[in-house]
Write a protein that holds these residues in place. Structure first.
Motif, PDB file in Angstrom:
ATOM      1  N   GLU A 105      -5.908  27.872 -15.547  1.00 61.27           N
ATOM      2  CA  GLU A 105      -6.206  29.308 -15.502  1.00 61.27           C
ATOM      3  C   GLU A 105      -7.685  29.494 -15.844  1.00 61.27           C
ATOM      4  OE1 GLU A 105      -4.359  31.847 -14.640  1.00 61.27           O
ATOM      5  OE2 GLU A 105      -2.312  31.702 -15.390  1.00 61.27           O
ATOM      6  N   THR A 106      -8.524  29.572 -14.820  1.00 64.08           N
ATOM      7  CA  THR A 106      -9.978  29.623 -15.043  1.00 64.08           C
ATOM      8  C   THR A 106     -10.621  30.911 -14.532  1.00 64.08           C
ATOM      9  OG1 THR A 106     -10.370  28.472 -12.955  1.00 64.08           O
ATOM     10  CG2 THR A 106     -10.148  27.110 -14.927  1.00 64.08           C
ATOM     11  N   LYS A 107      -9.836  31.823 -14.004  1.00 66.44           N
ATOM     12  CA  LYS A 107     -10.410  33.032 -13.399  1.00 66.44           C
ATOM     13  C   LYS A 107     -11.262  33.800 -14.407  1.00 66.44           C
ATOM     14  CE  LYS A 107      -8.981  37.161 -10.792  1.00 66.44           C
ATOM     15  NZ  LYS A 107      -9.433  38.225 -11.677  1.00 66.44           N
ATOM     16  N   LEU A 108     -10.750  33.978 -15.606  1.00 65.41           N
ATOM     17  CA  LEU A 108     -11.463  34.733 -16.636  1.00 65.41           C
ATOM     18  C   LEU A 108     -12.794  34.045 -16.971  1.00 65.41           C
ATOM     19  CD1 LEU A 108     -11.118  37.198 -18.572  1.00 65.41           C
ATOM     20  CD2 LEU A 108     -10.152  35.582 -20.233  1.00 65.41           C
ATOM     21  N   ALA A 109     -12.762  32.732 -17.135  1.00 64.99           N
ATOM     22  CA  ALA A 109     -13.967  31.977 -17.469  1.00 64.99           C
ATOM     23  C   ALA A 109     -14.972  32.002 -16.328  1.00 64.99           C
ATOM     24  CB  ALA A 109     -13.596  30.542 -17.815  1.00 64.99           C
ATOM     25  N   GLN A 110     -14.472  31.840 -15.116  1.00 60.34           N
ATOM     26  CA  GLN A 110     -15.362  31.806 -13.962  1.00 60.34           C
ATOM     27  C   GLN A 110     -16.077  33.147 -13.778  1.00 60.34           C
ATOM     28  OE1 GLN A 110     -13.335  30.644 -10.401  1.00 60.34           O
ATOM     29  NE2 GLN A 110     -15.210  30.127  -9.319  1.00 60.34           N
ATOM     30  N   GLU A 111     -15.345  34.253 -13.928  1.00 58.48           N
ATOM     31  CA  GLU A 111     -15.958  35.572 -13.769  1.00 58.48           C
ATOM     32  C   GLU A 111     -16.968  35.870 -14.878  1.00 58.48           C
ATOM     33  OE1 GLU A 111     -12.657  38.206 -13.563  1.00 58.48           O
ATOM     34  OE2 GLU A 111     -12.231  37.779 -11.435  1.00 58.48           O
ATOM     35  N   PRO A 136     -20.409  37.560 -22.159  1.00 56.89           N
ATOM     36  CA  PRO A 136     -20.998  36.607 -23.106  1.00 56.89           C
ATOM     37  C   PRO A 136     -22.256  37.124 -23.784  1.00 56.89           C
ATOM     38  CG  PRO A 136     -20.431  35.528 -21.033  1.00 56.89           C
ATOM     39  CD  PRO A 136     -20.337  36.997 -20.797  1.00 56.89           C
ATOM     40  N   ASP A 137     -23.040  37.960 -23.102  1.00 54.54           N
ATOM     41  CA  ASP A 137     -24.280  38.466 -23.691  1.00 54.54           C
ATOM     42  C   ASP A 137     -23.994  39.455 -24.821  1.00 54.54           C
ATOM     43  OD1 ASP A 137     -25.779  36.940 -21.923  1.00 54.54           O
ATOM     44  OD2 ASP A 137     -25.703  38.502 -20.383  1.00 54.54           O
ATOM     45  N   ARG A 138     -23.045  40.353 -24.607  1.00 49.86           N
ATOM     46  CA  ARG A 138     -22.680  41.349 -25.628  1.00 49.86           C
ATOM     47  C   ARG A 138     -21.631  40.807 -26.595  1.00 49.86           C
ATOM     48  NH1 ARG A 138     -24.081  46.601 -24.273  1.00 49.86           N
ATOM     49  NH2 ARG A 138     -22.269  47.414 -25.409  1.00 49.86           N
ATOM     50  N   GLN A 139     -21.088  39.621 -26.265  1.00 50.32           N
ATOM     51  CA  GLN A 139     -20.016  39.006 -27.061  1.00 50.32           C
ATOM     52  C   GLN A 139     -18.856  39.974 -27.234  1.00 50.32           C
ATOM     53  OE1 GLN A 139     -23.132  36.435 -29.794  1.00 50.32           O
ATOM     54  NE2 GLN A 139     -21.080  36.722 -30.589  1.00 50.32           N
ATOM     55  N   GLU A 140     -18.355  40.425 -26.068  1.00 53.36           N
ATOM     56  CA  GLU A 140     -17.244  41.363 -26.038  1.00 53.36           C
ATOM     57  C   GLU A 140     -16.208  40.916 -25.012  1.00 53.36           C
ATOM     58  OE1 GLU A 140     -19.393  45.617 -27.242  1.00 53.36           O
ATOM     59  OE2 GLU A 140     -18.837  45.214 -25.136  1.00 53.36           O
ATOM     60  N   VAL A 141     -14.960  41.278 -25.288  1.00 53.68           N
ATOM     61  CA  VAL A 141     -13.854  41.005 -24.375  1.00 53.68           C
ATOM     62  C   VAL A 141     -13.161  42.319 -24.067  1.00 53.68           C
ATOM     63  CG1 VAL A 141     -11.636  39.833 -24.069  1.00 53.68           C
ATOM     64  CG2 VAL A 141     -13.510  38.664 -25.242  1.00 53.68           C
ATOM     65  N   ASP A 197       1.138  48.608 -21.826  1.00 58.39           N
ATOM     66  CA  ASP A 197       1.354  50.019 -21.495  1.00 58.39           C
ATOM     67  C   ASP A 197       0.173  50.630 -20.747  1.00 58.39           C
ATOM     68  OD1 ASP A 197      -0.534  50.140 -23.481  1.00 58.39           O
ATOM     69  OD2 ASP A 197       0.741  51.191 -24.935  1.00 58.39           O
ATOM     70  N   GLY A 198      -0.814  49.794 -20.346  1.00 55.77           N
ATOM     71  CA  GLY A 198      -1.921  50.281 -19.532  1.00 55.77           C
ATOM     72  C   GLY A 198      -3.159  50.693 -20.301  1.00 55.77           C
ATOM     73  N   ARG A 199      -3.138  50.621 -21.625  1.00 53.92           N
ATOM     74  CA  ARG A 199      -4.295  51.008 -22.425  1.00 53.92           C
ATOM     75  C   ARG A 199      -5.353  49.914 -22.365  1.00 53.92           C
ATOM     76  NH1 ARG A 199      -5.739  50.395 -27.914  1.00 53.92           N
ATOM     77  NH2 ARG A 199      -3.808  49.196 -28.255  1.00 53.92           N
ATOM     78  N   SER A 200      -6.637  50.302 -22.238  1.00 59.94           N
ATOM     79  CA  SER A 200      -7.738  49.349 -22.182  1.00 59.94           C
ATOM     80  C   SER A 200      -8.712  49.607 -23.316  1.00 59.94           C
ATOM     81  CB  SER A 200      -8.475  49.452 -20.839  1.00 59.94           C
ATOM     82  OG  SER A 200      -7.611  49.114 -19.767  1.00 59.94           O
ATOM     83  N   TYR A 201      -9.287  48.519 -23.843  1.00 63.84           N
ATOM     84  CA  TYR A 201     -10.287  48.648 -24.898  1.00 63.84           C
ATOM     85  C   TYR A 201     -11.109  47.368 -24.937  1.00 63.84           C
ATOM     86  CZ  TYR A 201      -7.150  45.707 -27.726  1.00 63.84           C
ATOM     87  OH  TYR A 201      -6.360  44.679 -28.199  1.00 63.84           O
ATOM     88  N   THR A 202     -12.176  47.341 -25.701  1.00 63.82           N
ATOM     89  CA  THR A 202     -13.007  46.152 -25.856  1.00 63.82           C
ATOM     90  C   THR A 202     -12.969  45.685 -27.302  1.00 63.82           C
ATOM     91  OG1 THR A 202     -14.997  47.452 -26.294  1.00 63.82           O
ATOM     92  CG2 THR A 202     -14.562  46.842 -23.995  1.00 63.82           C
ATOM     93  N   GLU A 203     -13.155  44.380 -27.459  1.00 58.98           N
ATOM     94  CA  GLU A 203     -13.150  43.772 -28.792  1.00 58.98           C
ATOM     95  C   GLU A 203     -14.336  42.833 -28.884  1.00 58.98           C
ATOM     96  OE1 GLU A 203     -11.976  44.055 -32.291  1.00 58.98           O
ATOM     97  OE2 GLU A 203     -10.193  44.447 -31.048  1.00 58.98           O
ATOM     98  N   SER A 241      -0.936  41.579 -24.514  1.00 59.52           N
ATOM     99  CA  SER A 241      -2.320  42.059 -24.436  1.00 59.52           C
ATOM    100  C   SER A 241      -3.120  41.024 -23.654  1.00 59.52           C
ATOM    101  CB  SER A 241      -2.917  42.235 -25.835  1.00 59.52           C
ATOM    102  OG  SER A 241      -2.207  43.226 -26.562  1.00 59.52           O
ATOM    103  N   GLU A 242      -3.631  41.429 -22.492  1.00 60.05           N
ATOM    104  CA  GLU A 242      -4.303  40.497 -21.594  1.00 60.05           C
ATOM    105  C   GLU A 242      -5.812  40.710 -21.603  1.00 60.05           C
ATOM    106  OE1 GLU A 242      -4.073  38.897 -16.974  1.00 60.05           O
ATOM    107  OE2 GLU A 242      -2.910  40.653 -17.600  1.00 60.05           O
ATOM    108  N   ALA A 243      -6.541  39.627 -21.781  1.00 56.75           N
ATOM    109  CA  ALA A 243      -8.001  39.680 -21.673  1.00 56.75           C
ATOM    110  C   ALA A 243      -8.370  39.801 -20.202  1.00 56.75           C
ATOM    111  CB  ALA A 243      -8.622  38.433 -22.286  1.00 56.75           C
TER     112      ALA A 243
END
Length: 825
Positions: free
Chosen positions: A255-261, A93-98, A104-110, A86-88
């Motif tokens: 690995e900073t791509k996620l943080a930078q974006e 940061p404003d909504r505090q969601e990932v 298997d290609g399924r996407s969701y937010t947490e 499961s990849e983030a």
């Protein structure tokens, strides 16, 4: 007591290896009610990535032992929602969601209350031509390991090239060598082990070369190419290197791509910026591990630290701060690391001299060579220690150790002292446990501190090996204070021998109008001599730090693998091992510093009858070289040397007076050797290559003439299709297809015997016939295939190795007439 609302917070952790898994377990221990979700894009969590090279090499045989916890077991024990594969994908940061995507290609937010980033670092894979060819790997996780293992099992790889001389690269060199592969190591820098100074890395170079690893230093890869079924590396210099497997170990990047974006601040080194509580620039987001940058405790400058120990410590601190509020500060890491490189143990902490020089920080250094435990207790082995420190107050900046036993315990003492801001004077106050099997009454750590404090206080004026190399020696007096026997074995050019014990009586020989530069074996006698001379009114007196042992290691030129004589020393030792000796005496000189082993050797040889052999065991790394030099100067025969776990074993044979006279250099023609290999039996071919390698090491031209059945030893394993007549095809059916199919002359047992022999050779660390054949080629041995035999047996040139030349009886007779030795096998 924690409020109920606080205890039910939701903690989301991205990354499930060292930092992430540790933090998750710590949060659970702090709060039984908290909701904890652990995301990992791979299949595994909490695995021993430092153990991956040893699993590839077979030291760790069971794959399951790499895993500290399986996802299911970890989830059950700590009541954590573990989501592997499961990849983030993004953070708000404003909504505090990932946003998360599953395999298997399924996407969701947490949603989260507190978020921890532990994404780690990715191996560098530069965009070079051919970088994506099959057989080129990086090693960072279990999936990489599985791919390498599968490739080795599915391909008959014989040649491995490691690009990069860092810790993982060197560990992989050992483990691939353990599997029987010929290993070459390519490094853009002039040394391996970048965190160490060159003088210390030089001991690692020596170990690698002694084990048969070919070193290509100061070489940069320009491209990878497919050549037949193998690979070829093309260097920027224009040189090429063949390989069946390539491992890239040229570093990693955070690995900073996620943080930078997500808008998180990156630091000067492009790692994720965190404060002293390990919180990022965004509220409720924290970070640990390889991806963060943090100020170095010594320099105060931010740096990236790719080590598992600090990552686990950060994880515990950040878990406390996430649950209990920002209370605990992280003190930073000094970069303490250790690695096994064949028989050596290599360790470092803090800053080496070269890094201090780059930063413009004034420093001094002290280098010592000391035994791992009391020299009178068996199997004491030497270690080299270098300490860097501040000239002003003696504050410790760093330490490096290369040795065999006890390196781990000593480097930990330096690391503790460094993190506590101790000085070298305070280092002398550490109290070490002492018993002969474990240490000396003066532990090496204490000795290094005493030497460092002598340098800092001015009681000894240091001379460093680089200064000596760059100096105009006509303006100084270079004095070797070792014994005449040691001096005769080799000294620094331009040095005059005035032994320490004769110094006071020979003061008149020393000039007072020039600086006196002193040296001995490791620096101790030079220090004593400097005290005498300063007490006698000499003012400009300096002592070579680390002695001639450090100087020799640092100034020895590394032979290029393309040199036809490179690597021949080990082959020489193997070739000259005697089948039997009239008399063999064993001398244990372990634990003795130079000149102790040589002095004992000389006394033992005096008592030995002519023709008798002496085997000397010593822990002084320079002893084999000294023993060979002693034999050249005395006329005795140097039989060979080998090393076993830091013990250097040398065999010598006592010569008669006549033999000593006959040991004078022979003519170039007498040094030439020829061999005729008539048989294709594995054991006879093996003996041929061992002898040829030994002959190459003695100088002169060495030629092997392969005739009739001996041609089978030269056949390629993967041959092109060649048109043949009936008899050629018949010979092809009946004869071995290549060297891997050779029978034994005795005990063949329908092919069982050769397999057993190869298995035993591998277990005993004996090189394979294919490896010995390659060593012979590298040493410049000439391979000549008999034209008449090829014609009779229907063997085409295309079926033989590229390096083989074709000749007839005239070619052999020309070489035989010019040779001092001709052997028919």
């Amino acid at each position: 007591m924690m409020h109920e609302a606080e205890s039910k917070k939701k903690y989301l952790i991205i990354g499930g290896v060292a930092g992430g898994a540790t933090a998750a377990a710590r949060i659970r221990r702090l709060s039984e009610q908290a909701e904890i979700i652990l995301l990992e894009r791979g299949e595994h969590i909490s695995y021993a990535n430092c153990g991956l090279p040893y699993y590839i090499g077979g030291v760790i045989q069971q794959r399951d032992r790499l895993f500290v916890q399986t996802p299911a077991a970890f989830a059950r024990r700590f009541n954590i929602d573990v989501r592997t594969q499961s990849e983030a994908m993004s953070i708000d940061p404003d909504r505090q969601e990932v946003s998360i995507r599953t395999v298997d290609g399924r996407s969701y937010t947490e949603r989260y209350d507190e978020l921890l980033l532990s994404p780690g670092a990715a191996p560098l894979r530069p965009p070079l031509p051919g970088i994506d060819l099959e057989g080129i790997f990086t090693l960072r996780n279990v999936a990489d390991t599985d791919r390498i293992k599968a490739y080795l099992e599915g391909h008959q790889a014989k040649r491995a090239v490691i690009v990069g001389g860092g810790f993982i690269g060197l560990e992989m060199a050992e483990n691939l060598h353990q599997l029987g592969l010929e290993v070459s190591l390519v490094e853009m820098a002039p040394q391996v082990m970048a965190p160490m100074d060159y003088s210390m890395a030089a001991f690692v170079h020596e170990e690698l070369q002694s084990k048969g690893v070919a070193l290509y230093l100061e070489e940069a890869v320009a491209a990878f190419e497919q050549v037949g079924e193998g690979l070829q590396l093309r260097f920027q210099s224009g040189a090429t290197l063949a390989a069946d497997l390539v491992l890239l170990s040229i570093g990693v990047r955070p690995e900073t791509k996620l943080a930078q974006e997500a808008g998180l601040k990156l630091g000067e080194t492009k790692g994720i910026w965190v404060d002293e509580y390990l919180q990022t620039s965004k509220a409720h987001i924290w970070a640990v591990g390889d991806a963060i940058e943090y100020p170095h405790p010594v320099t105060g400058q931010p740096w990236l630290n790719y080590l598992a120990g600090p990552a686990n410590r950060q994880a515990r601190i950040v878990a406390d701060n996430m649950v209990l509020g920002a209370q605990q500060r992280y003190e930073g890491s000094v970069g303490t690391a250790i690695a096994k490189v064949f028989d050596l143990t290599v360790a470092t902490t803090g800053l080496p001299a070269k890094r201090l020089k780059q930063l413009g920080i004034p420093y001094l250094s002290a280098t010592i060579h000391a035994a791992s435990h009391a020299g009178y207790y068996p199997w004491a082995r030497q270690m080299a220690i270098k300490v860097t420190f501040a000239p002003s107050d003696g504050r410790i900046y760093g330490a490096q150790i290369v040795g065999y036993d006890g390196v781990d315990t000593r480097i930990d003492q330096y690391a503790l002292a460094l993190k506590r801001g101790m000085t070298v004077a305070e280092l002398t106050e550490l109290e070490q446990a002492y018993a002969p099997p474990f240490s000396s009454a003066k532990d090496p750590v204490a000795i290094s501190a005493y030497v460092a404090e002598n340098i800092r206080s001015g009681r000894m004026q240091p001379l460093y090996w680089r200064e000596l190399c760059e100096a105009d020696l006509s303006k100084v007096a270079l004095i070797d204070v070792r014994t005449p026997e040691e001096y005769a074995l080799g000294t620094i050019p331009g040095a005059v021998n005035v032994p320490l014990d004769e110094l006071r009586e020979r003061l008149a020989e020393l000039p007072r109008d020039r600086a006196l530069w002193l040296f001995c074996g490791v620096g101790v006698r030079g220090y004593l001599a400097s005290n005498i001379l300063r007490g006698q009114g000499y003012r400009e007196v300096r002592n070579l730090v680390g002695g001639i042992k450090t100087y020799r290691a640092a100034t020895t030129v590394i032979q290029r693998p393309s040199d036809p004589h490179a690597g021949a020393a080990s082959a020489k030792a193997a070739a000259e091992q005697p089948a039997a000796a009239p008399e063999l005496r064993v001398l244990d000189a372990c634990g003795l510093q130079c000149p102790g082993p040589i002095l004992q050797l000389r006394r033992a040889m005096d008592e030995l009858p002519v023709g008798g052999r002496l085997e000397v065991r010593a822990t002084d790394v320079g002893f084999p070289r000294d023993a060979e030099a002693w034999c050249r100067s005395t006329g005795h025969r140097f039989v060979g040397s080998r090393s076993e776990g830091g013990v250097y074993i040398v065999q010598l044979e006592k010569a008669s007076v006549c033999a000593q006279e006959a040991s004078r250099p022979v003519s170039a023609g007498q040094r030439n050797k020829t061999f005729i290999l008539f048989d294709d039996d594995l054991d006879k071919a093996l003996a041929t290559f061992v002898l040829a390698n030994g002959a190459a090491a003695t100088g002169g031209r060495v030629s092997i003439f392969f005739t009739f059945w001996g041609l089978n030893v030269l056949k390629r394993e993967h041959k092109p299709r060649v048109a043949k007549d009936f008899f050629g095809r018949m010979f092809g059916w009946m004869l071995p297809s290549d060297s891997t199919k050779l029978p034994l002359s005795k005990m063949n047992f329908l092919g069982i015997g050769p397999r057993m022999m190869r298995y035993l050779m591998k277990q005993k660390g004996v090189d394979s016939i294919e490896s010995l054949r390659q060593q012979a080629l590298a040493a410049g041995v000439e391979f000549i295939a008999c034209q008449m035999s090829m014609d009779v047996m229907g063997i085409a040139c295309e079926e033989l190795l590229d390096e083989v030349t074709v000749g007839g009886v005239a070619s052999y007779m020309e070489r035989a007439e010019q040779a001092g030795v001709n052997l028919f096998i």
